[in-house]
Enzyme design. Sequence first.
Site, PDB file in Angstrom:
ATOM      1  N   LYS A 186     112.850 -11.395  -9.587  1.00 47.65           N
ATOM      2  CA  LYS A 186     111.671 -12.101  -9.093  1.00 47.65           C
ATOM      3  C   LYS A 186     112.077 -13.296  -8.208  1.00 47.65           C
ATOM      4  O   LYS A 186     113.237 -13.704  -8.212  1.00 47.65           O
ATOM      5  CB  LYS A 186     110.802 -12.552 -10.267  1.00 47.65           C
ATOM      6  CG  LYS A 186     110.244 -11.377 -11.090  1.00 47.65           C
ATOM      7  CD  LYS A 186     109.520 -10.359 -10.233  1.00 47.65           C
ATOM      8  CE  LYS A 186     108.578  -9.425 -10.953  1.00 47.65           C
ATOM      9  NZ  LYS A 186     109.098  -8.512 -11.955  1.00 47.65           N
TER      10      LYS A 186
HETATM   11  C1  LIG Z   1     108.115  -7.859 -13.089  1.00 46.16           C
HETATM   12  C2  LIG Z   1     106.685  -7.590 -13.283  1.00 46.16           C
HETATM   13  C3  LIG Z   1     106.034  -7.739 -14.521  1.00 46.16           C
HETATM   14  C4  LIG Z   1     106.770  -7.950 -15.798  1.00 46.16           C
HETATM   15  O1  LIG Z   1     107.625  -9.020 -15.863  1.00 46.16           O
HETATM   16  P1  LIG Z   1     108.889  -9.008 -16.851  1.00 46.16           P
HETATM   17  O2  LIG Z   1     109.292 -10.460 -16.838  1.00 46.16           O
HETATM   18  O3  LIG Z   1     109.926  -8.117 -16.258  1.00 46.16           O
HETATM   19  O4  LIG Z   1     108.425  -8.590 -18.181  1.00 46.16           O
HETATM   20  C5  LIG Z   1     104.661  -7.576 -14.576  1.00 46.16           C
HETATM   21  N1  LIG Z   1     103.956  -7.240 -13.487  1.00 46.16           N
HETATM   22  C6  LIG Z   1     104.535  -7.060 -12.294  1.00 46.16           C
HETATM   23  C7  LIG Z   1     103.689  -6.713 -11.108  1.00 46.16           C
HETATM   24  C8  LIG Z   1     105.914  -7.206 -12.145  1.00 46.16           C
HETATM   25  O5  LIG Z   1     106.484  -6.985 -10.961  1.00 46.16           O
END
Ligand SMILES: *Cc1c(COP(=O)(O)O)cnc(C)c1O
Length: 401
Positions: A186
């Site tokens: 992210k």
């Molecule tokens: C990465 C992501 C999540 C989940 O996040 P995690 O920290 O990996 O659990 C939820 N929604 C979207 C759209 C994502 O890209």
Amino acid sequence: MPGYEVFDKEERRQIMDVLKTGVLFRYEFPNERKGIYKVKEFEEAFARYCGVAQAQAVSSGTAALKVALAALGIGAGDEVITQGFTFVATWEAIFDIGAIPVFAEIDETLNMDPADVEKKITPRTKAIIPVHMLGAQARIEKIVAIARRHNLKVIEDTAQAAGGRIKGKHVGTFGDMGTFSFDPVKTITTGEGGMVITNDAELYRRACEYHDHGHDHVPNPGGRGGEGRSFIGFNYRMMELQGAIGLAQLAKLDSIIARQRKNKARIKKALKKIKGITFRRLVDEAGDTATFLAFFLPDAEKARAFNAALKENEAGAIYFAENTWHYYPKWEHLLAGSTLAASGWPFQHKEAGRDLKYRPDALPQSARIVERCLVYPIPVKMPKERLAQILSAIEKAAKVL
Ligand SMILES: *Cc1c(COP(=O)(O)O)cnc(C)c1O
């Protein structure tokens, strides 16, 4: 694109603050921690950054969605509308709270189509989770207006769009609650981690207590052991090391976005020259986080051919139509109703007469869009040589159109 690209002495300094005290837990140990509360500080800084009253740190972006659903009172049998182009986590959280995910189409924003959402509302619908996919805004103002008309809650899944804005207002602050992820890919990362934001004091209290086994967090002379509870909860806590890294990463977020914007503009300029290529519609280009660049070819066949040529020249793009983690028809376990539960839950529940079936061809409009779409992830750091390689690949690929 991910914050790990810019890890440096700031993250290390923050981590050392925590290691010097030896307190890894976000609560308690008032004598040992010497005034260091990194998770709390990260929450306050994140809320200030987004311009909201409250932020609750949690253990992941998936947990953030679950905590937000719990805080909003969503539960068994409720329907929650989301989109068929998202990461699986969005609908995993809906199932996990006991609710039923209903999938809406996307439009050329690559996000939820408000017109289709309206068609998917039933008497059982309780909430909508639009996703700000691939770094850019959903038509959130329209979606919130629809939700208000139908008395529905809105959770903005902002996992991929931290720092994104619409006319200066942060995405994640338009609905009732916004959720974020800080996983390794992210825009900013804490390894694992997430955040829930809201302007509503009562929703914050519910999220805060639910994420920590129901602890009421009222100042208590007896410490945590003496705290009260008003409902059952779970453990989705973030730890101090993550909070510390989050503080260092958050301080870099606007500069990460600024660097991505430059890199994105260079690649976009080259693609603009090619006849037949169009771009993802952006709700507010000035508030795009520029984490991805998405563009369309005239049809699926041309998208595949163009990408094959890009790949041959070492600059392949992501073709989400073949990606198994983000696109509805590729979620074979969802379509097959595969679950570890011997009873068939959450797809089946005999006593309640529940029998959910998800058909692969349920989202034809999304298919027509995703099949023509190619996506470049935009790095924070892009050496001249790499940019030259991408630009030359684009020029060569243009010949196959
Ligand atoms: C990465 C992501 C999540 C989940 O996040 P995690 O920290 O990996 O659990 C939820 N929604 C979207 C759209 C994502 O890209």
